[in-house]
Scaffold this motif. Structure first.
Motif, PDB file in Angstrom:
ATOM      1  N   GLN A  16       0.833  -1.202   0.000  1.00  0.00           N
ATOM      2  CA  GLN A  16       0.000   0.000   0.000  1.00  0.00           C
ATOM      3  C   GLN A  16       0.868   1.253   0.000  1.00  0.00           C
ATOM      4  O   GLN A  16       1.804   1.374   0.788  1.00  0.00           O
ATOM      5  CB  GLN A  16      -0.921   0.011   1.218  1.00  0.00           C
ATOM      6  CG  GLN A  16      -1.779   1.281   1.228  1.00  0.00           C
ATOM      7  CD  GLN A  16      -2.808   1.247   2.329  1.00  0.00           C
ATOM      8  OE1 GLN A  16      -3.674   0.373   2.358  1.00  0.00           O
ATOM      9  NE2 GLN A  16      -2.706   2.185   3.245  1.00  0.00           N
ATOM     10  N   HIS A  26      -7.873   1.699   4.379  1.00  0.00           N
ATOM     11  CA  HIS A  26      -7.600   0.584   3.464  1.00  0.00           C
ATOM     12  C   HIS A  26      -6.725  -0.481   4.134  1.00  0.00           C
ATOM     13  O   HIS A  26      -6.964  -1.672   3.969  1.00  0.00           O
ATOM     14  CB  HIS A  26      -6.913   1.093   2.187  1.00  0.00           C
ATOM     15  CG  HIS A  26      -7.835   1.866   1.292  1.00  0.00           C
ATOM     16  ND1 HIS A  26      -9.055   1.396   0.887  1.00  0.00           N
ATOM     17  CD2 HIS A  26      -7.713   3.088   0.709  1.00  0.00           C
ATOM     18  CE1 HIS A  26      -9.648   2.280   0.101  1.00  0.00           C
ATOM     19  NE2 HIS A  26      -8.858   3.328  -0.019  1.00  0.00           N
ATOM     20  N   VAL A  76      -2.146  -0.901  -3.617  1.00  0.00           N
ATOM     21  CA  VAL A  76      -3.247  -0.007  -3.268  1.00  0.00           C
ATOM     22  C   VAL A  76      -2.652   1.390  -3.116  1.00  0.00           C
ATOM     23  O   VAL A  76      -1.790   1.606  -2.253  1.00  0.00           O
ATOM     24  CB  VAL A  76      -3.940  -0.457  -1.961  1.00  0.00           C
ATOM     25  CG1 VAL A  76      -4.862   0.637  -1.418  1.00  0.00           C
ATOM     26  CG2 VAL A  76      -4.715  -1.751  -2.200  1.00  0.00           C
ATOM     27  N   GLU A 101      -6.891   5.371  -5.485  1.00  0.00           N
ATOM     28  CA  GLU A 101      -7.868   6.372  -5.065  1.00  0.00           C
ATOM     29  C   GLU A 101      -8.073   7.381  -6.194  1.00  0.00           C
ATOM     30  O   GLU A 101      -7.164   7.669  -6.952  1.00  0.00           O
ATOM     31  CB  GLU A 101      -7.355   7.111  -3.819  1.00  0.00           C
ATOM     32  CG  GLU A 101      -7.668   6.414  -2.517  1.00  0.00           C
ATOM     33  CD  GLU A 101      -9.166   6.292  -2.294  1.00  0.00           C
ATOM     34  OE1 GLU A 101      -9.901   7.262  -2.571  1.00  0.00           O
ATOM     35  OE2 GLU A 101      -9.596   5.206  -1.856  1.00  0.00           O
ATOM     36  N   ASN A 130     -15.705   4.943  -4.125  1.00  0.00           N
ATOM     37  CA  ASN A 130     -16.235   4.135  -3.028  1.00  0.00           C
ATOM     38  C   ASN A 130     -17.757   4.148  -2.933  1.00  0.00           C
ATOM     39  O   ASN A 130     -18.362   3.196  -2.459  1.00  0.00           O
ATOM     40  CB  ASN A 130     -15.650   4.624  -1.709  1.00  0.00           C
ATOM     41  CG  ASN A 130     -15.890   6.105  -1.479  1.00  0.00           C
ATOM     42  OD1 ASN A 130     -15.388   6.937  -2.237  1.00  0.00           O
ATOM     43  ND2 ASN A 130     -16.663   6.447  -0.462  1.00  0.00           N
ATOM     44  N   TYR A 292     -16.119   1.150   1.963  1.00  0.00           N
ATOM     45  CA  TYR A 292     -14.680   0.917   1.765  1.00  0.00           C
ATOM     46  C   TYR A 292     -14.354  -0.571   1.879  1.00  0.00           C
ATOM     47  O   TYR A 292     -13.526  -1.094   1.128  1.00  0.00           O
ATOM     48  CB  TYR A 292     -13.867   1.729   2.767  1.00  0.00           C
ATOM     49  CG  TYR A 292     -13.793   3.208   2.442  1.00  0.00           C
ATOM     50  CD1 TYR A 292     -13.226   3.646   1.241  1.00  0.00           C
ATOM     51  CD2 TYR A 292     -14.278   4.172   3.312  1.00  0.00           C
ATOM     52  CE1 TYR A 292     -13.158   4.998   0.922  1.00  0.00           C
ATOM     53  CE2 TYR A 292     -14.218   5.531   3.005  1.00  0.00           C
ATOM     54  CZ  TYR A 292     -13.650   5.936   1.803  1.00  0.00           C
ATOM     55  OH  TYR A 292     -13.586   7.262   1.486  1.00  0.00           O
ATOM     56  N   LEU A 296     -12.907  -2.730  -1.375  1.00  0.00           N
ATOM     57  CA  LEU A 296     -11.677  -3.511  -1.354  1.00  0.00           C
ATOM     58  C   LEU A 296     -11.963  -4.968  -1.683  1.00  0.00           C
ATOM     59  O   LEU A 296     -11.221  -5.606  -2.455  1.00  0.00           O
ATOM     60  CB  LEU A 296     -10.996  -3.405   0.016  1.00  0.00           C
ATOM     61  CG  LEU A 296      -9.670  -4.157   0.038  1.00  0.00           C
ATOM     62  CD1 LEU A 296      -8.550  -3.264  -0.483  1.00  0.00           C
ATOM     63  CD2 LEU A 296      -9.357  -4.716   1.400  1.00  0.00           C
TER      64      LEU A 296
END
Lengths: 338, 338, 338, 338
Positions: A16, A26, A76, A101, A130, A292, A296
């Motif tokens: 991430q 996340h 991510v 994002e 989202n 969220y 994911l």
């Protein structure tokens, strides 16, 4: 609610990028998902990266090392906006599955360049819109898709933040249409299920003169019209003192669907002054907590199953193109065709 | 909403007994109804009778004269409780159609004597259980009757006044079960659609010690059980500071119906403290405004069409019998079979 | 939402007894809690224990071994009811902090014996009355505690399952009052904030004759009266086809509070037939998902902070004593003083 | 609810023009008002005039005779749109107080000429923008006026009919903006409490191609911006299958107010499919029944008390001017300044 365990599928190891507010969301969701493992955290703030990594049994490292690890199959990206395209392109070249994002980049030409790199690498990205995964909005969309209200004629989107962000953020945000309303442009495209052909935008600075001094507005109305004639209205404000106001309404030939705000509890307090309920869930971390998680899970599910990412890079680009058209319309006072 | 005009049917001329609060409601409804005409008003308070008569083009007179007028075909009794049986019996002997506010009499033996007189005269009465005519309760009952929730298993009735009546009224009221809960006993019988076989009552004086000093209670719970096993719970309080609380809920084998309170407006006010609506309509004149109109229209419709009066004298008696059983149960702490 | 990380406090190692439906809920919550670690799972079904242990990085073992491990400081008992007292007493003797699902035991004398053992061992238990931790019910209770509605006068509890359990379960359940209404007795005590002094119970078998044949009822109403005169009514049904119906209402001298059901989404669907929302969350796993997390967090917080357990053993006993009184009242038709 | 009786004030004798659907509403409200008397009914359809007059004890006559009667102090114009200015000017010349249904005339220049005649005669008119008198909208406006939400920033008006009118009506209606949205333009001016400076309109024909063939649209969105920067969005559709959809929402600096639709009853029906309430009140006669009564009472109250009429002729003109601007914007695709 995490998706079901992937049978004998190998756990997806993830790097991430970004250890800030949304990064922490996340990371926790990755850690709680049975099909994923947070392997690395990368952030320019080494301490933040280390703390977040430690909280979830991951390792803080740099981008290069993380992307070089063949065990990492997905990344991510939750870092600052200006770093998105760099990580996307590096990830694509390293053959990773990419979650990013929104927005890809504030400059639409840079978005196009990035999407070209993805094409060259035969890679694709999952863009973090989202709201599509909010249980209420998703249920509403399913009902539309199933034809429960017939042909869509008019979409109304209300989207208001509880309070404006700091002026320093406003200054680098790209402005209300690109920063805030981009989510609503995505919802509009998703719910209309066709591309808006005309955009009209207006707005004012009513909440805080400092926002106006920074060259932005804080209150806006946008009208979209699709080729079919279907219409959409979007209402944005940087301030709703009663909380995060996120509502959708779709009028169709055979009925109407709407998704109201969610309240923290179901308690009603009746006195001679009236009956009082809670205000809406305060802000996006509360309202979209479940969204969220589902977002994911949807990404991981697509990675595991080799499915097409949705929303993908083209969705990210299209929402930004609407934001650009809104800026143009706002400046000219005229309808802009897209 | 008044009933439809009765075609060529003659207008029903009415003598009303009682020019107080509820008398004014009935008089206005008679005056507004196209099939009726308020001809006389009778009240021990001559000035009140004269004023009410003048307001609606009627004449103030005495009972004897009014009942002797052959043009008067119906009477509406809205005078004090102790005068009901006298007017009912006089009306029956004079061959008038009779509408009477509940209760017929506080003493059940006197009720029986009165019903005997009605029988002898081949007369019948329409008893003023106004709640059966509330649009929401009537719609709920229709849905039950149509089988929308299957067999009725449990009825819950909440009935709370905004504030207790004066102590002087409490003293002559017959007590909470006979004065206040009698409406709920009628609703219970109507919704269960069978006679309660067992009654259990409990209660307390919590609102005002003066009510206790007057030998009454102000807060009560009653449980009814029918032969079929269907259950009903009734909750009464003499004080609900948020307004007149009148709700009904019916659980059936295939679903649940409930009728919530009505609010004066649909306005919602959202602030950081929450979302506030109006309190319920304040008291019975507001909440049951439409019910009183429909009740009168139903009476007039039955008079004009020669239909059976419903709710009738037996309904009035049965609700009072349940009130008596509740008093006995409350005093003994045991279930009373009826 | 798990409680805050306990600073430098050591992680609490836990042995859980029971790997069934509710056991899986607790195990997942323990695993997700930053201050706890699931160390052992014990179950007569070795395979179930092994699977649940594996899912959360724990070890399946037997009770004796687990209790002998000095690293285990707390136990969570989610096994079948008849095994509760054995594990409680063993846990107490081993010096563990104890969380136990309700009821302690169906026989009140056995409960008392168990509580004596706890006393001797200077141990205490946290009893799993999960509803106290439901966000809506907890917010309602806080508002009552803060005096927002003044003195409590009347509590109304509606508690209905979507469908009855299997007859085999009914047969060993102890009956509706002990098995199902025990949760409501706890809510009544908690909300009245005083002990009920009188109990009246009635009920019927309306849902399934097989339940009656098994000697039980499926529909029940109970009325409680406290020494202060405050009243409470509880309504139970084994079947509400629209879903798990869990509502609470408290009337006070200065207002009313109620907690309505929670719906999965906020979507409204308007057609000519009306406006339709979701039915309530289906059953306890969905409705009380958050309550179970908060309940566990509260237990762990009390363990870590050396706080008194609440609800504790005396709360468990008191709710069961009310269930016994209800059974006696139901059988006699009379009020029972407790 | 009619206004209070006017003490010793003389009853206002009224001549009504128009005996159609809305005429019958006004006639019944006049007849029921204690301060007014319906003296004459004038209609090109003599039979309709006679029937309506007979129903309320009035007399059918011609305009000249009615206006010549010195006992008639007020006129109510509810005839077809093209006759409005004629009756207004005749009434003004005869010195009558004038209530006129909207619009004054479809041609704004003719409106101006009519307003000039009123000026010359020192007369004024009360324009029938009934929605201002809806109890919910009036309560919302009062709350705005009292500053309960601070400065007004954004107004949202949703206004949808259950089904389109006949095509023959569409053809002479002046089009959606002039015929239907004019009510919403009035609401916008009233709620913004300042004049809109910019108008943007878009729309489509989605409901019925015959409406498009008649040169009109059936679905429209309009955006207004006031000098202060306050914004307003209006959403219109000729078809909402769930009923008459009339909602208002006002966002202010310190909160939000909204007025939702009203439902005929408060009944909720819960099944496994969800919880269903009534659809909204079907159309304007039902939804605005109380508004029409209050509107008339307000007019009579102003007549009796010599107060300024509000909404008056200038309000009627201003709403029409916004409709004209909307037509221009719709045709050009650009913002129109007014």
């Amino acid at each position: 609610m995490a998706g079901p365990r992937q049978g004998d599928a190998p756990v997806i190891e993830i790097c991430q990028f970004g250890a800030g507010r949304i990064g922490r969301v996340h990371a926790a969701n990755i850690a709680a998902h049975p099909g994923a493992r947070l392997r690395y955290v990368v952030d320019v703030d080494n301490a933040a990266a280390a703390a977040l990594a430690a909280a979830h049994g991951a390792e803080a490292t740099d981008a290069e090392s993380a992307l070089a690890d063949p065990d990492v199959s997905a990344i991510v990206i939750a870092s600052s906006t200006d770093t998105h395209v760099g990580f996307i392109e590096a990830g694509a070249r390293a053959g990773k599955a990419i979650f990013c994002e929104k927005p890809i980049h504030l400059d639409l030409r840079r978005v196009d360049a990035c999407l070209s790199v993805l094409d060259e690498c035969n890679a694709s990205i999952f863009v973090g819109f989202n709201r599509r995964f909010d249980p209420s909005f998703a249920a509403l969309k399913s009902a539309v898709r199933e034809g429960q209200i017939g042909r869509v004629e008019m979409v109304s989107i209300t989207s208001r933040d509880p309070a404006p962000p700091p002026i320093d953020y406003i200054k680098v945000s790209g402005g209300l249409f690109r920063d805030m309303m981009i989510h609503d442009f995505d919802m509009a495209r998703w719910l209309l299920d066709e591309e808006p052909a005309e955009v009209f935008a207006t707005g004012s600075c009513l909440v805080d003169p400092a926002i106006g001094a920074a060259g932005d507005i804080d209150t806006a109305l946008v009208t979209l019209k699709a080729e079919s004639g279907a219409l959409c209205q979007i209402s944005n404000s940087r301030r709703a003192v009663y909380g995060y106001d996120q509502r959708i309404e779709v009028l169709g030939a055979r009925g109407m669907l709407r998704a109201e705000n969610r309240l923290p509890t179901s308690v009603e307090h009746a006195t001679a002054d009236g009956i009082r309920t809670d205000p809406p869930l305060h802000f996006f971390l509360e309202r979209y907590e479940e969204a969220y998680k589902r977002e994911l899970a949807s990404f991981l599910d697509a990675v595991a199953g080799g499915k097409i990412f949705s929303p993908g890079g083209e969705d990210g680009r299209a929402a930004q193109a609407l934001a650009e058209a809104a800026v143009t319309s706002f400046e000219s006072g005229n309808t802009v065709r897209v």
